[in-house]
Design a protein around this motif. Structure first.
Motif, mmCIF file in Angstrom:
data_model
loop_
_atom_site.group_PDB
_atom_site.id
_atom_site.type_symbol
_atom_site.label_atom_id
_atom_site.label_comp_id
_atom_site.label_asym_id
_atom_site.label_seq_id
_atom_site.Cartn_x
_atom_site.Cartn_y
_atom_site.Cartn_z
ATOM 1 N N GLU A 84 0.829 -1.208 0.000
ATOM 2 C CA GLU A 84 0.000 0.000 0.000
ATOM 3 C C GLU A 84 0.865 1.260 0.000
ATOM 4 N N GLU A 85 1.868 1.258 0.856
ATOM 5 C CA GLU A 85 2.754 2.429 0.931
ATOM 6 C C GLU A 85 3.517 2.599 -0.382
ATOM 7 N N TYR A 86 3.909 1.461 -0.963
ATOM 8 C CA TYR A 86 4.631 1.502 -2.240
ATOM 9 C C TYR A 86 3.751 2.123 -3.325
ATOM 10 N N SER A 87 2.502 1.635 -3.400
ATOM 11 C CA SER A 87 1.594 2.110 -4.436
ATOM 12 C C SER A 87 1.318 3.607 -4.271
ATOM 13 N N GLN A 88 1.090 4.018 -3.039
ATOM 14 C CA GLN A 88 0.764 5.431 -2.778
ATOM 15 C C GLN A 88 1.946 6.336 -3.118
ATOM 16 N N SER A 89 3.124 5.941 -2.663
ATOM 17 C CA SER A 89 4.320 6.763 -2.928
ATOM 18 C C SER A 89 4.609 6.824 -4.419
ATOM 19 N N LYS A 90 4.382 5.700 -5.106
ATOM 20 C CA LYS A 90 4.655 5.678 -6.538
ATOM 21 C C LYS A 90 3.687 6.595 -7.287
ATOM 22 N N GLN A 91 2.419 6.558 -6.918
ATOM 23 C CA GLN A 91 1.447 7.419 -7.600
ATOM 24 C C GLN A 91 1.816 8.887 -7.440
ATOM 25 N N GLU A 92 2.282 9.248 -6.241
ATOM 26 C CA GLU A 92 2.697 10.646 -6.023
ATOM 27 C C GLU A 92 3.848 11.013 -6.956
#
Lengths: 340, 439
Positions: B423-431
């Motif tokens: 989840e953290e990976y996906s969120q940081s990547k989208q940013e």
């Protein structure tokens, strides 16, 4: 290019522009401004004046113009497994020469301006053979080599393959030139030889397997933007999705493309013309095409103009990121389509 | 002394019986002795003075193929000794000494997470002998001379009884001396001999002999056992044994301590060692996280891509038992010192009841090295990232694409090693991807 299939190919008469060697090569830049032909050597042809300038007394095995039409790359065979690669300007000046220790199988310019050459070298011995496939990136300062495959072959395989190696080692580059699909031959000691289809982004250095099929002659056709490769094999024809997770979602984007197989020109699945099995064709950017038939070169017209493939740093970078696993195929599509 | 005699007399008697039984018929040694009195006088004299002289002939151990002996093809290895000394051999090969040549393999038998089915990857059924070749990166990174003298001279203990017993002397006085252990168990990576020598145990031994101060052998080879793992509750890499094995081993060691101490005292002392082990491992993990984060950001100098490949792991960051001390960055060298030297001194110092080693050589060094590591990390983070030529050519110097690419690579490395969840990976990547320019 989207729309009804062209009907005019056979209605517009061909214009004879030159005589060439019966199996000789020819190449024009995508706008058709510069043309070279093989006729007792390599000649630069001025279509307006009809004058010819001899570039070499040898006949090339591969010819390709850069997309801007300023540089011609020509490959000349030296020995069984040695090729001289020569770069000429559009005025016919010699720019650069280098030797490559392979038989050239494919040569293209990427949309970014990289000259890319693939080739192979098959060495046969009494106890078997060795097949080496190489990708070169060539410029006037250096040649960067990347080995695609280095395979040991059983004696029978080496002997059988030697005369037909080109047909079982097809290579196709993406329209942008940053990715390629090629074949890696495997010949395990206790099993039949087979071909592994490989997909590579040459700049990232990453590659992956798309599957394997029995040893046979193959042809590839790249489909964009669906990102798939059509494989025409002796046993079957099939489409190979390069990014399976997005295959379904992009199916609707598939559009017909021109395909020239054994003298026949197709638009998607529709046969447009049949010029005979020996004919050869180059489609230009503005609906025109060059056709070589029985030692004569013709200029034709009436095809639909294809959109020019242009260099986009963003698209180039996103495809590399996709290959390196930094973004997913879906993220690639979303980012590619995003408007400012 | 009476205590030791009680321990060793039955052992020696049983050994003598075994030898007599084993070599009931022995060949005469005159043929060898005649020449070897001149060629290897000391060996002959030691054999003649040994308990072997009356029962074990030269050829019983060395064989009779002189050419093979000269070529080194007839070594007197532990198996040869094991033909007669069966119990000792069995105990030896099942102990840590029995895997001396393979300590770089990272044997999992003492790990909590150990899956016994993994044994078959390296061992035949029922054997501690590995099936494949050396897999110790530190060994593979050395010259052949250093491998022979600096590595194998100690690690050959697996196959060589002579490592402790010497070649021809059978007098057990030599192997009962702590000095025998000191040949290998000393120095910066595991100074057990120095710890013992300067501990209360060692001081008492020096002043009053074995009756007052226990030796290495008294606690680690009780009753003449050759199982040097007896009572040990952690692996050579200082990972605590699984709970079931831990309880058994701990009880074994407590029983040894109780020969002189009360149970409650012994249990309390050893428990303190366990706690110090856990506290020290926490510091190691903190340091490791700092270095892994630097590697994620490609800030190590030299970077993983710009150094010779690790013999076993290629371009991976290696901070475990296969970590090298050459061709690494300065911060990794600090970590090596912290983990290999300071951790060992802290933990082994605690279990050997040596306060100076536990605290000053160990604990203080652990914490000060962690300070050094953090300072070095701060220095590396303040420098411009080393330019990876490959990356530079891909995206263009200083471009926004390159900056985003580097951030994406860091995120991916963190996700791949489990430092961040999906989840953290996906969120940081989208940013990050929101910053991708149109061109």
């Amino acid at each position: 290019m989207v729309g009804s299939p062209p009907q005019a190919v056979n209605e517009i008469p061909l214009v004879r522009i030159a005589d060439i060697d019966p199996a000789g090569l020819f190449a024009a830049d995508q706008d058709g401004r510069n043309l070279v032909i093989s006729r007792g050597g390599l000649h630069l042809l001025d279509l307006k004046s009809g004058s010819k300038q001899k570039l070499s007394s040898e006949s090339p095995v591969a010819l390709v113009w850069s997309l801007d039409g300023l540089v011609l790359a020509a490959a000349f065979p030296i020995t069984d497994y040695e090729t001289r690669l020569t770069l000429y300007s559009s005025q016919g000046s010699l720019l650069h020469e280098t030797l490559l220790p392979v038989v050239v199988s494919q040569m293209i310019w990427s949309v970014r301006g990289d000259l890319l050459v693939t080739g192979f070298a098959l060495k046969t011995y009494s106890f078997g053979g060795n097949l080496r496939q190489v990708l070169y990136r060539v410029d006037t300062e250096k040649v960067v080599e990347r080995v695609l495959a280095d395979t040991s072959l059983k004696p029978a395989t080496a002997k059988t393959l030697a005369p037909i190696m080109q047909s079982v080692q097809p290579v196709i580059f993406s329209p942008h030139g940053d990715e390629l699909v090629f074949v890696k031959l495997h010949d395990p000691p206790a099993f039949s030889p087979y071909l592994q289809l490989r997909y590579m982004n040459w700049e990232s250095g990453e590659e992956r397997s798309l599957g394997k099929i029995p040893l046979q002659s193959l042809r590839f056709f790249w489909r964009e933007p669906a990102a798939s490769v059509d494989v025409m094999a002796q046993t079957e024809n099939f489409s190979l999705p390069l990014w399976s997770s997005v295959d379904v979602s992009v199916e609707k984007l598939r559009i017909p493309l021109y395909r020239f197989v054994k003298g026949r020109l197709y638009y998607g699945e529709k046969l447009l013309a049949d010029w005979g099995g020996e004919a050869r064709l180059q489609i230009l950017a503005n609906g025109r095409y060059l056709l070589a038939q029985k030692g004569r070169l013709y200029l034709g017209d009436g095809l639909q103009s294809a959109p020019r493939v242009v260099y986009s740093k963003k698209a180039w970078t996103l495809r590399r990121w996709r290959f390196e696993g930094l973004i997913t195929p879906d993220e690639y599509l979303n980012l590619s389509e995003r408007k400012p | 002394m009476s205590c030791l005699l009680r321990l060793f007399v039955p052992f020696c008697l049983s050994l003598g019986f075994a030898i007599t039984f084993c070599f009931a018929t022995t060949a005469a040694a005159e043929d060898c002795v005649e020449c070897h009195k001149k060629e290897t006088a000391a060996a002959v004299e030691q054999w003649q003075a040994s308990s072997h002289a009356s029962t074990v002939d030269c050829s019983d151990c060395h064989g009779s193929d002189h050419e093979a002996i000269l070529k080194g093809d007839a070594p007197v290895d532990a198996k040869v000794c094991g033909r007669c000394h069966e119990d000792a051999y069995r105990q030896h090969i099942s102990s840590k000494h029995g895997m001396g040549l393979h300590s770089g393999w990272g044997c999992t038998r003492n790990l909590v997470s150990r899956d016994p089915r993994e044994c078959r990857f390296c061992h035949e059924e029922g054997s501690t002998q590995p099936k494949t070749n050396v897999q110790c990166a530190r060994f593979l990174a050395q010259t052949s001379e250093m491998e022979a003298l600096g590595c194998n001279r100690c690690h050959q203990v697996e196959n060589s009884c002579a490592s402790c017993h010497t070649n021809h002397i059978t007098d057990l006085a030599t192997v009962r001396s702590p000095g025998t252990c000191a040949t290998c168990h000393m120095g910066p990576d595991h100074p057990q001999w120095e710890m013992w020598q300067t501990s209360r145990h060692g001081v008492l031994f020096e002043a009053m002999g074995e009756t007052a101060g226990p030796t290495c052998q008294r606690c680690h080879m009780p009753n003449g056992s050759h199982d040097v793992s007896y009572g040990i509750t952690m692996s050579p890499a200082m990972v605590q044994s699984s709970s079931e094995r831990f309880a058994t081993s701990r009880e074994e060691m407590v029983a040894i301590c109780m020969q002189c101490h009360a149970r409650s005292f012994a249990e309390r002392e050893l428990k303190s060692g366990d706690v110090i082990l856990a506290q020290s491992q926490k510091l190691i993990r903190e340091a490791e996280a700092v270095i892994r984060d630097l590697a994620d950001r490609n800030l190590l100098v030299p970077s993983l891509q710009n150094r010779p490949e690790h013999p076993l792991r290629g371009q991976d960051l290696v901070l475990d038992g296969q970590m090298l001390y050459e061709d690494i960055s300065h911060i990794e060298r600090l970590f090596f010192k912290m983990k290999k030297y300071a951790l060992a001194k802290t933990v082994k110092g605690a279990f050997h009841q040596n306060p100076a080693y536990t605290h000053w050589y160990g604990n203080a060094e652990l914490k000060m090295t962690l300070v050094d590591i953090k300072a070095e990390a701060a220095r590396l983070q303040s420098r411009p990232a080393p330019v990876d030529e490959k990356s530079a050519s891909k995206a263009g110097e200083g471009s926004l694409f390159r900056s985003i690419q580097e951030e994406l690579q860091i995120l991916k490395r963190k996700r791949d090693r489990g430092a961040i969840d999906a989840e953290e990976y996906s969120q940081s990547k989208q940013e990050l991807l929101e910053r991708v320019p149109e061109e």
